[in-house]
Design a protein around this motif. Structure first.
Motif, short mmCIF file in Angstrom:
data_model
loop_
_atom_site.label_atom_id
_atom_site.label_comp_id
_atom_site.label_asym_id
_atom_site.label_seq_id
_atom_site.Cartn_x
_atom_site.Cartn_y
_atom_site.Cartn_z
N SER A 120 3.18 4.35 -7.95
CA SER A 120 2.10 3.46 -7.51
C SER A 120 0.98 3.37 -8.55
O SER A 120 0.72 4.29 -9.30
CB SER A 120 1.55 3.90 -6.16
N VAL A 121 0.38 2.20 -8.58
CA VAL A 121 -0.76 1.97 -9.46
C VAL A 121 -1.89 1.49 -8.57
O VAL A 121 -1.71 0.54 -7.79
CB VAL A 121 -0.43 0.87 -10.51
N PRO A 162 0.84 -1.20 0.00
CA PRO A 162 0.00 0.00 0.00
C PRO A 162 0.88 1.26 0.00
O PRO A 162 1.82 1.35 0.79
CB PRO A 162 -0.79 -0.09 1.30
N ASP A 163 0.61 2.19 -0.89
CA ASP A 163 1.44 3.38 -1.02
C ASP A 163 1.00 4.46 -0.04
O ASP A 163 0.17 5.30 -0.34
CB ASP A 163 1.33 3.90 -2.47
N ARG A 164 1.52 4.38 1.16
CA ARG A 164 1.19 5.40 2.17
C ARG A 164 2.42 5.73 3.01
O ARG A 164 3.40 4.96 3.01
CB ARG A 164 0.02 4.92 3.05
N PRO A 165 2.37 6.87 3.72
CA PRO A 165 3.56 7.28 4.48
C PRO A 165 4.00 6.20 5.46
O PRO A 165 3.17 5.50 6.03
CB PRO A 165 3.09 8.53 5.24
N GLY A 166 5.28 6.05 5.61
CA GLY A 166 5.80 5.13 6.62
C GLY A 166 6.16 3.75 6.09
O GLY A 166 6.74 2.94 6.80
N ILE A 167 5.81 3.49 4.82
CA ILE A 167 6.04 2.14 4.29
C ILE A 167 7.54 1.84 4.15
O ILE A 167 8.03 0.80 4.58
CB ILE A 167 5.31 1.97 2.95
N ALA A 168 8.26 2.78 3.56
CA ALA A 168 9.71 2.56 3.39
C ALA A 168 10.35 2.33 4.75
O ALA A 168 11.20 1.45 4.93
CB ALA A 168 10.35 3.76 2.69
N TYR A 169 9.90 3.10 5.70
CA TYR A 169 10.46 2.95 7.05
C TYR A 169 10.12 1.58 7.64
O TYR A 169 10.97 0.93 8.25
CB TYR A 169 9.94 4.07 7.96
N GLN A 170 8.88 1.14 7.45
CA GLN A 170 8.51 -0.16 8.03
C GLN A 170 9.29 -1.31 7.40
O GLN A 170 9.65 -2.27 8.09
CB GLN A 170 7.01 -0.39 7.90
N ILE A 171 9.56 -1.19 6.11
CA ILE A 171 10.33 -2.25 5.45
C ILE A 171 11.81 -2.17 5.84
O ILE A 171 12.38 -3.12 6.37
CB ILE A 171 10.19 -2.17 3.91
N LEU A 172 12.40 -1.01 5.59
CA LEU A 172 13.85 -0.90 5.80
C LEU A 172 14.23 -0.79 7.27
O LEU A 172 15.33 -1.19 7.66
CB LEU A 172 14.41 0.28 5.00
N GLY A 173 13.30 -0.30 8.09
CA GLY A 173 13.56 -0.24 9.54
C GLY A 173 13.76 -1.64 10.09
O GLY A 173 14.70 -1.90 10.85
N ALA A 174 12.90 -2.57 9.66
CA ALA A 174 13.01 -3.94 10.15
C ALA A 174 14.32 -4.57 9.68
O ALA A 174 14.98 -5.32 10.42
CB ALA A 174 11.83 -4.77 9.64
N VAL A 175 14.72 -4.24 8.46
CA VAL A 175 15.97 -4.78 7.92
C VAL A 175 17.17 -4.20 8.68
O VAL A 175 18.10 -4.91 9.06
CB VAL A 175 16.07 -4.47 6.40
N ALA A 176 17.10 -2.90 8.95
CA ALA A 176 18.19 -2.25 9.69
C ALA A 176 18.27 -2.80 11.12
O ALA A 176 19.36 -3.02 11.65
CB ALA A 176 18.00 -0.74 9.72
N ASP A 177 17.10 -3.05 11.73
CA ASP A 177 17.10 -3.58 13.10
C ASP A 177 17.79 -4.94 13.16
O ASP A 177 18.32 -5.34 14.19
CB ASP A 177 15.67 -3.73 13.64
N ALA A 178 17.75 -5.67 12.04
CA ALA A 178 18.43 -6.96 11.99
C ALA A 178 19.90 -6.78 11.62
O ALA A 178 20.60 -7.75 11.33
CB ALA A 178 17.74 -7.88 10.98
#
Ligand code: ASP
Ligand code: MG
Length: 404
Positions: free
Chosen positions: A296-297, A268-284
């Motif tokens: 987005s389509v 879903p194209d909404r604010p915070g998505i990049a952070y939720q994906i890459l934040g989890a990766v960075a936390d690991a």
């Protein structure tokens, strides 16, 4: 320094510089294979050796080198004195096995130099505030050398190594790759981080921050070759201002096989998505390199990024377990067989059309570009690993790098 014979050669080379009237500080690394041997012993004892004790152990390789080199210089009539990092002292933080240098005391070293001695300081190590011996990470003696040169305001830092300089690309991939006479710090950083691992990256950062001219040259030449020859050999890492007006626009082609690509589809194209994906990766604790997010389509987009091969499985797990359902992504796909190829050059700042020339060259070879990223002095593409060498060769030729 692979043998006592080699150490004697180093002593001859150092004496040659000293005879020409230079004050010299030498920062040797351990004898070849020695650090690996020591760390191997630790592994035989424990799967997870205490980092403080690892530093205590690994630092001994350099301690042997400096003493032997001092003896070799004395044996040919030079005054020489060796110091371990803690004796200088070279102060570092307390991050064992990857410590950072904080300060270098120059008092003792200056006194010795002024007394006509060659000063020999262990590479790779220092001491923290509590007096613990620390090491700077593999290849750290490059960084020690540049840091000592900066602290003592040396006129140049010479790094003698097993290659004779920095090349336009890896000569194992392109046989007519050419040795560069000069390269800027920025270019060197881009080339180093992209896989031309001639020097520890941190040493190049140091050299750039302290504006310390640093020359990479071969330790395998005859130690008694004339100084005039030696001072122009290798590759000088320098500042943009003093380089080459009529230089080629592109300095080198770098590549990295250690890439994998991961795509999170239908996000879903909404604010915070990049952070939720890459934040989890960075936390690991996984390092992300290239990133793209598509247009987005119907309110959905795809998000693609690259991670090193060693982290691929872990990254996929994190995304599948912690991210996918949470953000409502449709699916996660990946490709573990991709490589990155980059053209690097400060000349890009003043020339247009580099990107289009790069893309045309790749299209003529029928190579599909999967991702693109750019910086001021670099354009990188991600491609199928099968075509990496072909791409490097074609680009090396297209940008005329084989000729001076
Ligand atoms: N001896 C250390 C190592 O092998 C440091 C160096 O060689 O730069 O990593
Ligand atoms: Mg080294």
């Amino acid at each position: 320094m692979g043998s006592t014979e080699r150490i004697k050669n180093v002593a001859k080379r150092v004496a040659k510089w000293h005879d020409a009237g230079h004050q010299i500080i030498v920062v040797p690394s351990a004898m070849s294979g020695e650090t690996n041997r020591l760390l191997g012993l630790a592994k035989e004892i424990s799967d997870q050796p205490d980092p403080r004790e690892l530093d205590m152990l690994a630092s001994t390789g350099e301690q042997a080198s400096v003493a032997l080199l001092a003896m070799a210089l004395q044996a040919i009539g030079k005054q020489a004195v060796s110091y371990a990092g803690w004796q200088v002292p070279i102060k570092t933080d307390s991050a064992h096995t990857k410590a950072r240098i904080r300060s270098i005391d120059d008092v003792k070293v200056r006194q010795d130099l002024d007394a006509g001695k060659v000063v020999i300081i262990t590479g790779f190590q220092g001491v923290d505030d509590l007096g613990n011996i620390t090491t700077l990470g593999r290849g750290g003696s490059d960084t020690s050398a540049v840091a000592v040169a900066a602290a003592l305001q040396a006129s140049e830092c010479l790094i003698y190594t097993d290659v004779d300089g920095v090349y336009t690309t890896d000569p194992r991939v392109v046989s007519d790759a050419r040795r560069l006479k000069t390269v800027t710090f920025e270019e060197m950083l881009e080339m180093a981080s992209l896989g031309s691992k001639v020097l520890q990256i941190r040493s190049v950062e140091f050299a750039g921050n302290y504006k310390m001219p640093t020359r990479v040259l071969s330790s395998l030449t005859d130690p008694l070759i004339p100084l005039e020859e030696e001072t122009v050999s290798g590759t000088l890492i320098s500042f943009e201002e003093d380089t080459k007006m009529e230089q080629a626009t592109i300095t080198g082609i770098a590549f990295n096989r250690d890439e994998t690509k991961i795509t999170v589809l239908g996000v879903p194209d909404r604010p915070g998505i990049a952070y939720q994906i890459l934040g989890a990766v960075a936390d690991a604790n996984i390092e992300v390199d290239m990133i793209i997010q598509n247009q987005s389509v119907d309110g959905k987009t795809d998000f693609t990024f690259t991670v090193p091969r060693g982290e691929y499985a872990k990254a996929m797990d994190v995304l599948n377990e912690k991210v996918k359902a949470h953000i409502g992504a449709a699916s996660i796909t990946g490709d573990a067989k991709v490589s990155k190829v980059s053209v690097v050059g400060v000349g890009m700042r003043s020339h247009v059309g580099i990107a289009s020339q790069m893309f045309r060259t790749l299209s003529e070879e029928g190579i599909n570009i999967q991702m693109i990223s750019t910086s001021e002095i670099k354009i990188s593409v991600l491609i199928d690993e099968k075509y990496m060498e072909l791409a490097v060769r074609a680009l090396h030729k297209a940008f005329g790098l084989e000729t001076a």
